[in-house]
Design a protein around this motif. Structure first.
Motif: not given
Length: 226
Positions: A170-196
């Motif tokens: 939800x956080x990544x999809x609300x970020x207009x700066x993230x394109x479709x190609x970088x979506x999965x990496x951005x989602x993984x980065x959020x999870x990584x930063x949160x220690x998941x």
């Protein structure tokens, strides 16, 4: 009474005993911060009954400070512990010197081999108007219009990962700066930063949900670490 109790409980403290007691100091501060200014939290050391208070937060409720002695009720609880070995804390009501009602709970802190080394006490001052007490437990709506802190309370690690993943998406999809190609990496980065990814199930769940391989997830993680 203190001298009699010393005969039963007084033993030489080791550096480890003092270290164990000190490890509860942050817990005392955290609990007082959670409950609010009407709550006093005290840690007693059994190394010296005459100067047993080694940590106190909001001590104005009982007029005590670091270096104050143990209470008569504390000595009674120690005696009961010696006789029964009961550790389960029980709440009780009492009054401070000013006649204010306190609701309290005390538990024995154990050192190596179960030897009692301290007491952890929480005293809630109930003399204040109840709305005033409740006000300290509620958010200040004049300053906080929304809450950006979320916490996933789940019965399994898998549920924690799933909920965190949904929030990340939800956080990544609300970020207009993230394109479709970088979506999965951005989602993984959020999870990584949160220690998941400290949870063992995380890599498999994230890979399956995002329809990518585990190797792709590992590759992202290596990039983030570097």
């Amino acid at each position: 009474m203190i001298k009699a109790a010393e005969q039963a409980f007084k033993t030489e403290f080791t550096p480890r005993d003092r270290e164990l007691l000190q490890s509860y100091f942050h817990l005392a501060e955290s609990m007082a911060d959670l409950i609010g200014p009407h709550c006093e939290v005290v840690i007693h050391s059994l190394e010296s009954f005459e100067q047993s208070v080694v940590k106190i937060v909001n001590g104005h409720h009982t007029g005590r400070k670091v270096g104050s002695p143990i209470t008569d009720l504390g000595l009674k609880m120690l005696r009961q512990y010696e006789q029964t070995g009961e550790l389960t804390p029980k709440s009780y009501f009492s009054n401070n010197k000013g006649g204010e009602m306190l609701k309290s709970s005390t538990c024995i802190l154990q050192g190596d081999k179960g030897r009692p080394i301290g007491m952890f006490c929480v005293n809630m001052n109930l003399s204040y108007p109840f709305p005033e007490i409740i006000k300290t437990l509620m958010p200040d709506t004049t300053q906080h219009h929304s809450f950006d802190m979320t916490e996933n309370f789940s019965a399994s690690a898998g549920d924690v990962v799933e909920q965190a993943l949904n929030h990340a998406i939800a956080e990544v999809e609300a970020d207009d700066s993230v394109n479709l190609k970088g979506r999965n990496k951005a989602i993984t980065k959020v999870l990584f930063d949160n220690g998941i990814f400290e949870l063992k199930e995380a890599t498999n769940i994230v890979a399956n949900h995002l329809s990518i391989t585990k190797h792709a997830v590992y590759k992202y993680i290596r990039e983030f670490k570097s």
